[in-house]
Enzyme design. Structure first.
Site, PDB file in Angstrom:
ATOM      1  N   TYR A 148       0.996  -1.401   0.006  1.00 52.73           N
ATOM      2  CA  TYR A 148       0.099   0.093  -0.040  1.00 52.73           C
ATOM      3  C   TYR A 148       0.845   1.101   0.013  1.00 52.73           C
ATOM      4  CZ  TYR A 148      -3.570   3.554   1.485  1.00 52.73           C
ATOM      5  OH  TYR A 148      -4.308   4.567   1.341  1.00 52.73           O
ATOM      6  N   HIS A 172      -4.784   5.174  -2.661  1.00 56.25           N
ATOM      7  CA  HIS A 172      -5.958   6.036  -2.707  1.00 56.25           C
ATOM      8  C   HIS A 172      -5.523   7.558  -3.355  1.00 56.25           C
ATOM      9  CE1 HIS A 172      -7.155   3.230   0.369  1.00 56.25           C
ATOM     10  NE2 HIS A 172      -8.391   3.355  -0.471  1.00 56.25           N
TER      11      HIS A 172
END
Length: 194
Positions: free
Chosen positions: A88, A127
């Protein structure tokens, strides 16, 4: 004042020395520089735990230097939800005057090399605020694609929606579970970069 791209062109023509762009470790001695950089680059705030975790991240957290000046940073973590091992990207960003100078690319190449050398990641995800077209295009150049849009992902910034961008590394038969797991990450991050 000359732009960074103009200075690089002039360097190549022999008018100036080439800029030196390097990645370096995040340490207790420079963590405040990362904190300040993130405050300037990203519209979200990161808490003390974020920076404490970054100090133990090793190769997953790097500062980018332009002629020995900190101008960017990348911070990642390993996510192991839903029987997947994914990387991530919590933050990857560069100060505006230094964008389009290859710094974001250098940081992302570092991340891609890390997962390739490890050889055991299913995907990389992050994101990105839905209106950050330059970041979306940047990641798409490296094989990332939008797999989901999360409404109201960010707090206290507009637009609050975020795209989940993902680069799949292993061919899994259960890609919908991968996408679902990526969207359920509890770390607030922003993929603004260039």
């Amino acid at each position: 004042m000359a732009s960074q791209n103009q200075r690089i062109r002039e360097s190549l023509e022999g008018n100036y020395p080439l800029p030196r762009i390097d990645l370096g470790e995040v340490t207790v001695h420079n963590i405040r520089q990362l904190r300040k950089l993130n405050t300037v680059v990203f519209p979200v705030s990161y808490n003390d735990k974020f920076y404490k975790d970054v100090l133990s991240a090793g190769e997953l957290a790097k500062l980018a230097y332009y002629n020995d000046v900190v101008v960017g940073g990348v911070c990642c973590r390993i996510d192991t939800t839903e029987d997947q091992r994914r990387l991530y990207i919590m933050t990857l960003g560069c100060l505006a005057p230094y964008r389009r100078s290859g710094i974001g690319t250098l940081m992302l190449h570092h991340v891609l090399r890390y997962v390739e050398e490890d050889g055991n990641f299913d995907s990389i995800f992050l994101h990105v605020q839905v209106n950050n077209d330059s970041a979306i295009k940047f990641y798409q150049k490296f094989g990332f694609s939008i797999v989901e849009t999360k409404p109201a992902y960010y707090k206290r910034i507009e637009p609050a929606d975020a795209h989940v961008l993902q680069k799949t590394l292993k061919n899994n038969n259960n890609s919908s579970e991968t996408n679902h797991a990526a969207s359920n990450s509890s770390i607030i991050a922003n993929g603004q970069t260039k």
